[in-house]
Enzyme design. Structure first.
Site, mmCIF file in Angstrom:
data_model
loop_
_atom_site.group_PDB
_atom_site.id
_atom_site.type_symbol
_atom_site.label_atom_id
_atom_site.label_comp_id
_atom_site.label_asym_id
_atom_site.label_seq_id
_atom_site.Cartn_x
_atom_site.Cartn_y
_atom_site.Cartn_z
ATOM 1 N N THR A 1 -44.124 25.310 68.074
ATOM 2 C CA THR A 1 -43.093 25.453 68.861
ATOM 3 C C THR A 1 -42.997 26.349 70.015
ATOM 4 O OG1 THR A 1 -41.849 24.120 67.189
ATOM 5 C CG2 THR A 1 -40.548 25.013 69.009
ATOM 6 N N ASN B 1 -42.209 24.051 76.666
ATOM 7 C CA ASN B 1 -43.529 24.091 75.727
ATOM 8 C C ASN B 1 -44.390 22.911 76.002
ATOM 9 O OD1 ASN B 1 -41.652 22.388 74.497
ATOM 10 N ND2 ASN B 1 -41.830 23.921 72.435
ATOM 11 N N HIS C 1 -43.832 17.164 73.447
ATOM 12 C CA HIS C 1 -42.787 16.787 72.133
ATOM 13 C C HIS C 1 -43.954 16.125 71.176
ATOM 14 C CE1 HIS C 1 -40.115 15.087 69.418
ATOM 15 N NE2 HIS C 1 -40.616 14.130 69.514
HETATM 16 P P1 GDP Z 1 -40.974 20.959 68.403
HETATM 17 O O1 GDP Z 1 -40.828 19.873 67.233
HETATM 18 O O2 GDP Z 1 -42.165 21.876 68.035
HETATM 19 O O3 GDP Z 1 -40.958 20.357 69.811
HETATM 20 O O4 GDP Z 1 -39.713 21.876 68.067
HETATM 21 P P2 GDP Z 1 -38.097 21.643 67.602
HETATM 22 O O5 GDP Z 1 -38.056 20.070 67.028
HETATM 23 O O6 GDP Z 1 -37.801 22.634 66.317
HETATM 24 O O7 GDP Z 1 -37.415 21.908 68.855
HETATM 25 C C1 GDP Z 1 -37.110 20.953 69.940
HETATM 26 C C2 GDP Z 1 -37.183 21.514 71.138
HETATM 27 O O8 GDP Z 1 -35.925 22.636 71.349
HETATM 28 C C3 GDP Z 1 -38.490 22.519 71.219
HETATM 29 O O9 GDP Z 1 -39.588 21.846 71.614
HETATM 30 C C4 GDP Z 1 -38.304 23.593 72.324
HETATM 31 O O10 GDP Z 1 -38.267 22.852 73.610
HETATM 32 C C5 GDP Z 1 -36.467 24.012 72.109
HETATM 33 N N1 GDP Z 1 -36.434 24.891 71.124
HETATM 34 C C6 GDP Z 1 -36.932 24.850 69.856
HETATM 35 N N2 GDP Z 1 -36.574 26.411 69.404
HETATM 36 C C7 GDP Z 1 -36.018 26.814 70.274
HETATM 37 C C8 GDP Z 1 -35.208 28.227 70.495
HETATM 38 O O11 GDP Z 1 -35.279 29.169 69.388
HETATM 39 N N3 GDP Z 1 -34.667 28.488 71.483
HETATM 40 C C9 GDP Z 1 -34.722 27.585 72.675
HETATM 41 N N4 GDP Z 1 -34.138 28.277 73.837
HETATM 42 N N5 GDP Z 1 -35.014 26.465 72.529
HETATM 43 C C10 GDP Z 1 -35.924 26.120 71.489
HETATM 44 MG MG MG Z 2 -39.234 18.749 66.611
#
Ligand code: GDP
Ligand code: MG
Length: 204
Positions: free
Chosen positions: A137, A168, A171
């Site tokens: 992530t 990033n 998704h």
């Molecule tokens: P992914 O599955 O790797 O995309 O991560 P997640 O499902 O945990 O989070 C969804 C999206 O939220 C991520 O791709 C990031 O764009 C955002 N995100 C995740 N963690 C954080 C954080 O700690 N801070 C911020 N500002 N955004 C976050």
């Molecule tokens: Mg995710």
């Protein structure tokens, strides 16, 4: 035990996952590079479209379970702590239960800042393979060679300071349950195509 769905009855070679090239990826012209990397690994694209739905659509795309929102809050809080930022001062709270919904709202704003390219990818261990190619992530933690490691530079420090989601690029579904929900959310059955890649007989 619950009756297996048609999705579960697919051959292991037909494991499916959903990828979204996020608005920053589209605007940076990285759609082709993302697709190239998935195809190069032997994964098969079975559906593809560019769309720009509104926030309610993304509200239904991302999990609504308290556990997921809490985990998002915890991840964000730990990034605040790791980099010496004061969550209470900056967000008004250091409670992950309250931070989670805020970050979820930031994600909806980010995902609607431009069109996304939605892709269904099929192949053996497609969910894990796509996550591996994508990278973790946080771009600042992503290894070179992963998509996020090669093309993104954002960090939780910056994103949390700016009160926005981390940029990033991609998704990718995290597990079978997410993949099932997301593929159904983005594509109809008729939009999922069935064909054989030329190398399949050699690869498997
Ligand atoms: P992914 O599955 O790797 O995309 O991560 P997640 O499902 O945990 O989070 C969804 C999206 O939220 C991520 O791709 C990031 O764009 C955002 N995100 C995740 N963690 C954080 C954080 O700690 N801070 C911020 N500002 N955004 C976050
Ligand atoms: Mg995710």
């Amino acid at each position: 035990m619950a009756r297996p769905s048609a999705f579960d009855r697919l051959h292991p070679k037909q494991e499916r996952t959903l990828v979204l090239v996020k608005p920053d990826g589209v605007k940076r012209g990285l759609v082709g590079e993302a697709i190239r990397r998935f195809e190069q690994r032997g994964l098969k694209l079975i559906a593809l479209k560019m769309v720009a739905p509104g926030q309610p659509y993304f509200h239904d795309h991302y999990p609504k379970e308290q556990a997921w929102i809490f985990r998002l809050g915890e991840k964000t809080l730990s990034a605040f702590q790791k980099y010496g930022l004061d969550a209470k001062k900056m967000l008004g709270t250091d409670d992950p239960k309250k931070i989670g919904p805020k970050v979820r709202d930031w994600i909806l704003e980010y995902m609607t800042s431009g069109p996304v390219v939605a892709i269904v990818i099929e192949g053996i261990h497609a969910i894990d393979m796509v996550r591996k190619i994508t990278g973790p992530t946080l771009p600042n933690m992503a290894e070179m060679g992963s998509f996020r490691g090669d093309f993104s530079v954002d960090s939780p420090t910056l994103a949390n300071l700016d009160k926005r989601a981390i940029h990033n690029l991609i998704h990718a579904s995290e597990n079978a349950a997410e993949a099932r929900h997301e593929i159904k959310h983005w594509f109809t059955k008729a939009e999922l195509h069935d064909y054989k890649r030329a190398e399949e007989d050699v690869m498997f």
